[in-house]
Write a protein that holds these residues in place. Structure first.
Motif, PDB file in Angstrom:
ATOM      1  N   ARG A  51      13.438   3.223  -7.706  1.00 51.32           N
ATOM      2  CA  ARG A  51      12.202   2.765  -7.474  1.00 51.32           C
ATOM      3  C   ARG A  51      12.192   1.338  -7.786  1.00 51.32           C
ATOM      4  O   ARG A  51      12.270   0.497  -6.810  1.00 51.32           O
ATOM      5  N   MET A  52      13.999   1.226  -8.072  1.00 47.34           N
ATOM      6  CA  MET A  52      14.387  -0.517  -7.922  1.00 47.34           C
ATOM      7  C   MET A  52      14.404  -0.558  -6.038  1.00 47.34           C
ATOM      8  O   MET A  52      14.512  -1.691  -6.028  1.00 47.34           O
ATOM      9  N   ALA A  53      15.624   0.168  -6.299  1.00 52.26           N
ATOM     10  CA  ALA A  53      16.321  -0.103  -4.444  1.00 52.26           C
ATOM     11  C   ALA A  53      14.983  -0.216  -4.024  1.00 52.26           C
ATOM     12  O   ALA A  53      15.134  -1.082  -2.869  1.00 52.26           O
ATOM     13  N   GLN A  54      14.107   0.583  -3.600  1.00 52.65           N
ATOM     14  CA  GLN A  54      12.412   0.905  -2.787  1.00 52.65           C
ATOM     15  C   GLN A  54      12.138  -0.508  -2.622  1.00 52.65           C
ATOM     16  O   GLN A  54      11.874  -1.089  -2.001  1.00 52.65           O
ATOM     17  N   VAL A  55      11.709  -0.905  -4.031  1.00 54.14           N
ATOM     18  CA  VAL A  55      11.003  -2.225  -4.321  1.00 54.14           C
ATOM     19  C   VAL A  55      12.160  -3.221  -4.632  1.00 54.14           C
ATOM     20  O   VAL A  55      11.419  -4.260  -3.909  1.00 54.14           O
ATOM     21  N   SER A  56      13.371  -3.525  -3.720  1.00 50.42           N
ATOM     22  CA  SER A  56      13.987  -4.598  -3.540  1.00 50.42           C
ATOM     23  C   SER A  56      14.344  -4.749  -2.248  1.00 50.42           C
ATOM     24  O   SER A  56      14.138  -5.937  -1.686  1.00 50.42           O
ATOM     25  N   ALA A  57      13.814  -3.771  -1.641  1.00 49.42           N
ATOM     26  CA  ALA A  57      13.870  -3.554  -0.159  1.00 49.42           C
ATOM     27  C   ALA A  57      12.833  -3.926   0.814  1.00 49.42           C
ATOM     28  O   ALA A  57      13.225  -4.807   1.813  1.00 49.42           O
ATOM     29  N   ALA A  58      12.136  -3.940   0.079  1.00 53.57           N
ATOM     30  CA  ALA A  58      10.287  -4.412   0.455  1.00 53.57           C
ATOM     31  C   ALA A  58      10.126  -5.960   0.559  1.00 53.57           C
ATOM     32  O   ALA A  58       9.419  -6.234   1.160  1.00 53.57           O
ATOM     33  N   ALA A 140       6.850   3.070  -0.124  1.00 49.90           N
ATOM     34  CA  ALA A 140       7.265   4.348  -0.336  1.00 49.90           C
ATOM     35  C   ALA A 140       6.334   5.538  -1.208  1.00 49.90           C
ATOM     36  O   ALA A 140       6.687   6.215  -2.094  1.00 49.90           O
ATOM     37  N   GLY A 141       5.239   5.044  -0.709  1.00 48.19           N
ATOM     38  CA  GLY A 141       3.959   6.026  -1.457  1.00 48.19           C
ATOM     39  C   GLY A 141       3.310   4.977  -2.566  1.00 48.19           C
ATOM     40  O   GLY A 141       2.825   6.138  -3.571  1.00 48.19           O
ATOM     41  N   ALA A 142       3.754   4.251  -3.364  1.00 45.43           N
ATOM     42  CA  ALA A 142       3.120   3.720  -4.512  1.00 45.43           C
ATOM     43  C   ALA A 142       2.847   2.102  -4.896  1.00 45.43           C
ATOM     44  O   ALA A 142       3.394   1.374  -3.670  1.00 45.43           O
ATOM     45  N   PRO A 143       1.689   1.312  -5.309  1.00 49.08           N
ATOM     46  CA  PRO A 143       1.709   0.120  -4.680  1.00 49.08           C
ATOM     47  C   PRO A 143       2.260  -0.752  -5.590  1.00 49.08           C
ATOM     48  O   PRO A 143       3.067  -0.330  -6.872  1.00 49.08           O
ATOM     49  N   ALA A 144       2.416  -1.597  -5.005  1.00 49.67           N
ATOM     50  CA  ALA A 144       3.590  -2.665  -5.294  1.00 49.67           C
ATOM     51  C   ALA A 144       2.862  -4.630  -5.248  1.00 49.67           C
ATOM     52  O   ALA A 144       1.801  -4.230  -4.255  1.00 49.67           O
ATOM     53  N   LEU A 145       3.307  -5.693  -5.642  1.00 44.32           N
ATOM     54  CA  LEU A 145       3.129  -6.159  -5.342  1.00 44.32           C
ATOM     55  C   LEU A 145       3.587  -7.474  -5.376  1.00 44.32           C
ATOM     56  O   LEU A 145       4.594  -7.239  -5.639  1.00 44.32           O
ATOM     57  N   LEU A 146       3.796  -8.164  -3.687  1.00 43.02           N
ATOM     58  CA  LEU A 146       4.447  -9.151  -3.869  1.00 43.02           C
ATOM     59  C   LEU A 146       3.967 -10.636  -3.705  1.00 43.02           C
ATOM     60  O   LEU A 146       2.798 -10.884  -3.988  1.00 43.02           O
ATOM     61  N   ARG A 147       4.632 -11.715  -4.889  1.00 42.44           N
ATOM     62  CA  ARG A 147       4.557 -12.721  -5.030  1.00 42.44           C
ATOM     63  C   ARG A 147       5.492 -14.061  -4.347  1.00 42.44           C
ATOM     64  O   ARG A 147       6.640 -13.511  -4.924  1.00 42.44           O
ATOM     65  N   VAL A 160       8.986  -8.879  -5.705  1.00 45.23           N
ATOM     66  CA  VAL A 160       8.179  -7.270  -5.707  1.00 45.23           C
ATOM     67  C   VAL A 160       8.091  -7.318  -7.397  1.00 45.23           C
ATOM     68  O   VAL A 160       9.430  -6.487  -8.021  1.00 45.23           O
ATOM     69  N   GLU A 161       6.647  -6.584  -7.545  1.00 44.73           N
ATOM     70  CA  GLU A 161       6.592  -5.683  -8.733  1.00 44.73           C
ATOM     71  C   GLU A 161       5.979  -4.674  -8.222  1.00 44.73           C
ATOM     72  O   GLU A 161       5.490  -3.884  -7.018  1.00 44.73           O
ATOM     73  N   SER A 162       6.296  -3.161  -9.088  1.00 42.87           N
ATOM     74  CA  SER A 162       5.856  -2.703  -8.979  1.00 42.87           C
ATOM     75  C   SER A 162       5.841  -1.000 -10.266  1.00 42.87           C
ATOM     76  O   SER A 162       6.563  -1.251 -11.094  1.00 42.87           O
ATOM     77  N   ALA A 163       5.036  -0.606 -10.973  1.00 45.02           N
ATOM     78  CA  ALA A 163       4.747  -0.132 -12.058  1.00 45.02           C
ATOM     79  C   ALA A 163       5.466   1.473 -11.459  1.00 45.02           C
ATOM     80  O   ALA A 163       5.010   2.050 -10.757  1.00 45.02           O
ATOM     81  N   LEU A 164       6.291   2.442 -12.560  1.00 44.20           N
ATOM     82  CA  LEU A 164       6.745   3.202 -12.839  1.00 44.20           C
ATOM     83  C   LEU A 164       5.875   4.437 -12.542  1.00 44.20           C
ATOM     84  O   LEU A 164       5.882   5.281 -12.361  1.00 44.20           O
ATOM     85  N   ASP A 165       4.926   4.535 -13.524  1.00 41.23           N
ATOM     86  CA  ASP A 165       3.512   5.665 -12.803  1.00 41.23           C
ATOM     87  C   ASP A 165       2.418   5.702 -11.790  1.00 41.23           C
ATOM     88  O   ASP A 165       1.969   6.386 -12.367  1.00 41.23           O
ATOM     89  N   GLY A 166       3.189   4.907 -11.130  1.00 42.58           N
ATOM     90  CA  GLY A 166       2.095   4.796  -9.542  1.00 42.58           C
ATOM     91  C   GLY A 166       0.676   4.026  -9.892  1.00 42.58           C
ATOM     92  O   GLY A 166      -0.075   3.267  -8.817  1.00 42.58           O
ATOM     93  N   SER A 167       0.812   2.166 -10.986  1.00 40.99           N
ATOM     94  CA  SER A 167      -0.807   2.457 -11.421  1.00 40.99           C
ATOM     95  C   SER A 167      -1.036   0.644 -10.511  1.00 40.99           C
ATOM     96  O   SER A 167       0.837   0.721 -10.565  1.00 40.99           O
ATOM     97  N   THR A 168      -1.641   0.670  -9.502  1.00 41.37           N
ATOM     98  CA  THR A 168      -1.766  -1.066  -9.085  1.00 41.37           C
ATOM     99  C   THR A 168      -1.867  -2.554 -10.344  1.00 41.37           C
ATOM    100  O   THR A 168      -2.099  -2.039 -11.468  1.00 41.37           O
ATOM    101  N   ILE A 169      -1.024  -2.855 -10.292  1.00 43.29           N
ATOM    102  CA  ILE A 169      -0.216  -4.259 -10.839  1.00 43.29           C
ATOM    103  C   ILE A 169      -1.000  -5.121  -9.564  1.00 43.29           C
ATOM    104  O   ILE A 169      -1.180  -5.078  -8.812  1.00 43.29           O
ATOM    105  N   SER A 170      -2.155  -6.292 -10.980  1.00 44.97           N
ATOM    106  CA  SER A 170      -3.160  -7.232 -10.146  1.00 44.97           C
ATOM    107  C   SER A 170      -2.569  -8.198 -10.073  1.00 44.97           C
ATOM    108  O   SER A 170      -1.602  -8.408 -11.257  1.00 44.97           O
ATOM    109  N   CYS A 171      -2.909  -9.303  -9.543  1.00 45.81           N
ATOM    110  CA  CYS A 171      -2.743 -10.521  -9.703  1.00 45.81           C
ATOM    111  C   CYS A 171      -2.787 -11.498 -10.640  1.00 45.81           C
ATOM    112  O   CYS A 171      -4.020 -11.095 -10.970  1.00 45.81           O
TER     113      CYS A 171
END
Length: 171
Positions: A51-58, A140-147, A160-171
């Motif tokens: 997930r760290m690799a996916q988020v970093s590339a996003a 990659a199929g899970a919610p992510a946040l860009l600031r 870029v942030e993303s929770a490991l359990d697939g939950s949404t992170i809000s701004c």
């Protein structure tokens, strides 16, 4: 009437009680682990590294006129709150005006499928605030946040942030 009991009956009864108690303790320990640590995984698992690799590339590409600050660029998994999440931070210094940075990230993020939180008119204020401009999408199929936000007059950060359990992170 006299009833005869097998000498093994006590042994079997004791063994059954012991097995029952151990099973109960194992269920209790498993329940306590799920209660306090959750079932969403942890930063030590292979899924966290992936997930760290996916988020970093996003993260959208930085505009011309910006220079990465290596010592302030990182990808990490944090699980100090009990809800592990991944964050990829990239810091930059720049020689361009803030309005150009806002326009670049607004347009680039939208082209890459990020959905803005707020309007384009609100974006400059968000960029200058401590929270930054905020976008969200599935990576990659899970919610992510860009600031994207200013860190000073000539510095900004893209996260870029993303929770490991697939939950949404809000701004």
């Amino acid at each position: 009437m006299i009833t005869a009991h097998s000498p093994r009956r006590g042994l079997f009864l004791g063994l059954a009680v012991t097995v029952g108690c151990l099973t109960g303790l194992a269920l209790l320990a498993g329940s306590m682990y799920l209660l306090f640590y959750g079932s969403e995984g942890s930063c030590e698992e292979n899924e966290a590294v992936e997930r760290m690799a996916q988020v970093s590339a996003a993260a959208p590409a930085a505009p011309a006129g910006t220079t990465p600050v290596a010592e302030r660029t990182s990808v990490e998994c944090m699980d100090d709150s009990g809800d592990p999440w991944v964050a990829a931070d990239s810091a930059y210094i720049h020689d361009v005006d803030a309005q150009s940075l806002v326009a670049h990230y607004w347009d680039t993020a939208r082209k890459e499928g990020w959905k803005a939180v707020g309007t384009r008119a609100q974006a400059p204020d968000g960029f200058r605030s401590g929270l930054g401009m905020c976008f969200h999408k599935e990576v990659a199929g899970a919610p992510a946040l860009l600031r994207v936000g200013a860190d000073g007059p000539k510095e900004f950060t893209v996260t870029v942030e993303s929770a490991l359990d697939g939950s949404t992170i809000s701004c």
